[in-house]
Design an enzyme around this catalytic site. Structure first.
Site, mmCIF file in Angstrom:
data_model
loop_
_atom_site.group_PDB
_atom_site.id
_atom_site.type_symbol
_atom_site.label_atom_id
_atom_site.label_comp_id
_atom_site.label_asym_id
_atom_site.label_seq_id
_atom_site.Cartn_x
_atom_site.Cartn_y
_atom_site.Cartn_z
ATOM 1 N N ASP A 94 0.848 -1.191 0.000
ATOM 2 C CA ASP A 94 0.000 0.000 0.000
ATOM 3 C C ASP A 94 0.886 1.245 0.000
ATOM 4 O O ASP A 94 2.099 1.163 0.148
ATOM 5 C CB ASP A 94 -0.962 -0.003 1.187
ATOM 6 C CG ASP A 94 -0.259 -0.039 2.524
ATOM 7 O OD1 ASP A 94 0.971 0.130 2.550
ATOM 8 O OD2 ASP A 94 -0.927 -0.237 3.547
ATOM 9 N N ASP A 267 -8.035 -7.114 1.309
ATOM 10 C CA ASP A 267 -7.030 -7.372 2.343
ATOM 11 C C ASP A 267 -7.566 -6.860 3.665
ATOM 12 O O ASP A 267 -8.419 -5.965 3.692
ATOM 13 C CB ASP A 267 -5.708 -6.666 2.029
ATOM 14 C CG ASP A 267 -5.738 -5.209 2.494
ATOM 15 O OD1 ASP A 267 -5.183 -4.922 3.567
ATOM 16 O OD2 ASP A 267 -6.343 -4.365 1.800
ATOM 17 N N CYS A 310 -13.203 -27.756 7.901
ATOM 18 C CA CYS A 310 -11.956 -27.081 7.544
ATOM 19 C C CYS A 310 -10.826 -28.097 7.411
ATOM 20 O O CYS A 310 -10.721 -29.032 8.208
ATOM 21 C CB CYS A 310 -11.600 -26.021 8.587
ATOM 22 S SG CYS A 310 -10.076 -25.117 8.228
ATOM 23 N N CYS A 312 -7.516 -27.231 7.468
ATOM 24 C CA CYS A 312 -6.254 -26.629 7.885
ATOM 25 C C CYS A 312 -5.514 -27.531 8.877
ATOM 26 O O CYS A 312 -6.088 -28.458 9.450
ATOM 27 C CB CYS A 312 -6.489 -25.244 8.494
ATOM 28 S SG CYS A 312 -7.087 -25.261 10.216
ATOM 29 N N CYS A 315 -7.186 -27.709 12.395
ATOM 30 C CA CYS A 315 -8.418 -28.504 12.485
ATOM 31 C C CYS A 315 -8.162 -29.995 12.294
ATOM 32 O O CYS A 315 -8.887 -30.826 12.843
ATOM 33 C CB CYS A 315 -9.433 -27.997 11.467
ATOM 34 S SG CYS A 315 -10.143 -26.390 11.912
ATOM 35 N N HIS A 341 -5.677 -21.208 10.947
ATOM 36 C CA HIS A 341 -7.066 -21.574 10.691
ATOM 37 C C HIS A 341 -7.839 -20.418 10.053
ATOM 38 O O HIS A 341 -8.553 -20.610 9.051
ATOM 39 C CB HIS A 341 -7.769 -22.002 11.971
ATOM 40 C CG HIS A 341 -9.248 -22.094 11.815
ATOM 41 N ND1 HIS A 341 -9.876 -23.139 11.159
ATOM 42 C CD2 HIS A 341 -10.239 -21.225 12.176
ATOM 43 C CE1 HIS A 341 -11.180 -22.925 11.133
ATOM 44 N NE2 HIS A 341 -11.429 -21.771 11.747
#
Length: 377
Positions: A94, A267, A310, A312, A315, A341
């Site tokens: 940015d 974002d 999930c 991930c 998880c 996660h």
């Protein structure tokens, strides 16, 4: 040819939501896309390999913070941000405008730029469109952002109009300052909370020779309804062939409402910040609030995963009871698991939205989500 281009693949027939591909020097990335925030050239608690494994394509780093520490010259000497942080995929930086303008009394705005005091040591610093773009070129990001004035909320019409006009003049200066053919530059639409100024800014920025269009000055304290109204007043006048990036938005409801209004890129620090505060983002099927506060006693002996849907690392390998224990014991590993996660949850959420767009079923996807979701963020 531009360093970064946007390819529109499909628009949902009912809503107009967009699925596309963002072509960059460090890979092609499917949109809509959520970009994790790595303010200080790192996404807090995670390694580049972990980011890759959870599906992150582009990450965002902060020009203001890197301008102050360690400095763009050092990062350029290291070979640019990609080499400095060992990240092989996309990077967006940015402009530093939002951070500078949020300093309040510590900064002074003139037509030339902004003089401000560093939040680190109080040293006097100066940022202008030229310095911001030069800094971002040294950082070597795939996508740089033009320097703008982020309008505070609330602001009256006269201030918003003058500020938006200044952003347009600074956009022209940012374009003239661009020096690298291997990096893209996005302009920023402003306009405050006034639909006519939003429309004007979208038309002005959209007509300039930018590679994409960012939408700034939203999610700064206004109501949800006002944000959506101003977003729609912007996107409907932006060019179809350029990527549209809504800055600083990252809750599931805002992502959905951004996509339905034609946004491609997002974002936000939200998923990583709330993870460090002990919160897991979950689907409405798990909790209608879309969140689990892991310090709560309800998870003391809960041996199920955060979200059974999930995939991930957290998880697949750990229980709510264990993560709650880590959070309450203030163990860094617990915050890392929640960060993994939350970012994986959003990557999958964006992929699910894209699939719904491609199937022309985005309206049903959105309705089903909100039928279960209680807005609580």
């Amino acid at each position: 040819m531009a360093a970064v281009t946007y390819e529109l693949i499909h628009k949902d027939k009912l809503t107009g939501a967009r699925a596309g591909i963002l072509h960059t020097p460090h890979g092609d990335f499917l949109t809509p896309i959520f970009m994790p925030v790595g303010t200080q050239a790192t996404v807090k608690t995670l390694s580049p390999d972990e980011l890759t494994d959870l599906g992150a394509g582009i990450i965002l780093s902060n020009t203001y913070h890197l301008f102050l520490r360690p400095g763009a010259d050092l990062i350029q000497k290291a070979g640019g941000l990609h080499k400095f942080m060992n990240w092989s995929r996309g990077i967006l930086t940015d402009s530093g405008g939002f951070q500078v303008f949020s300093l309040g009394e510590l900064r002074k705005i003139t037509e030339d730029g902004v003089t401000f005091r560093s939040h680190i040591d109080g040293a006097k610093k100066f940022l202008s469109p030229e310095i911001s773009v030069e800094t971002q070129m040294k950082l070597g990001a795939d996508i740089a952002i033009a320097f703008d004035e982020c309008i505070p909320y609330p602001a009256d019409y006269d201030y918003a109009k003058k500020s938006t006009a200044r952003t347009h003049r600074w956009a022209e200066r940012s374009l003239k300052a661009e020096t690298s053919a291997t990096q893209a530059l996005f302009g920023i639409c402003q306009g405050g909370m006034f639909a006519d100024l939003r429309e004007e800014s979208a038309k002005v920025i959209g007509s300039m020779d930018f590679d994409g269009c960012a939408i700034g000055g939203l999610s700064v304290g206004e109501s949800r309804e006002m944000m959506y109204e101003m977003l729609e007043a912007s996107t409907k006048f932006l060019p179809e062939n350029k990527a549209r990036y809504l800055m600083g938005v990252g809750t599931p409801d805002h992502l959905l409402e951004g996509v339905v209004r034609g946004v491609d890129m997002f974002d936000c620090v939200f998923p990583t910040r709330v993870a460090r505060n002990g919160m897991a983002m979950v689907s409405p099927n798990v909790s209608p609030s879309g969140r689990l506060v892991m310090k709560n006693a309800a998870y003391f002996d809960d041996f199920t995963p955060l979200d059974s849907s999930c995939d991930c690392y957290a998880c697949k390998n750990f229980t709510r009871a264990y993560i709650r224990h880590l959070v309450r014991a203030e163990e860094i590993f617990g915050l890392k698991l929640l960060t993994l996660h939350n970012l994986r949850y959003l990557q999958k959420f964006m992929a699910d939205m894209r699939n719904a767009i491609l199937a022309d079923s985005f309206a049903d996807f959105r309705a089903e989500f909100f039928n279960r979701y209680e807005r609580s963020f």
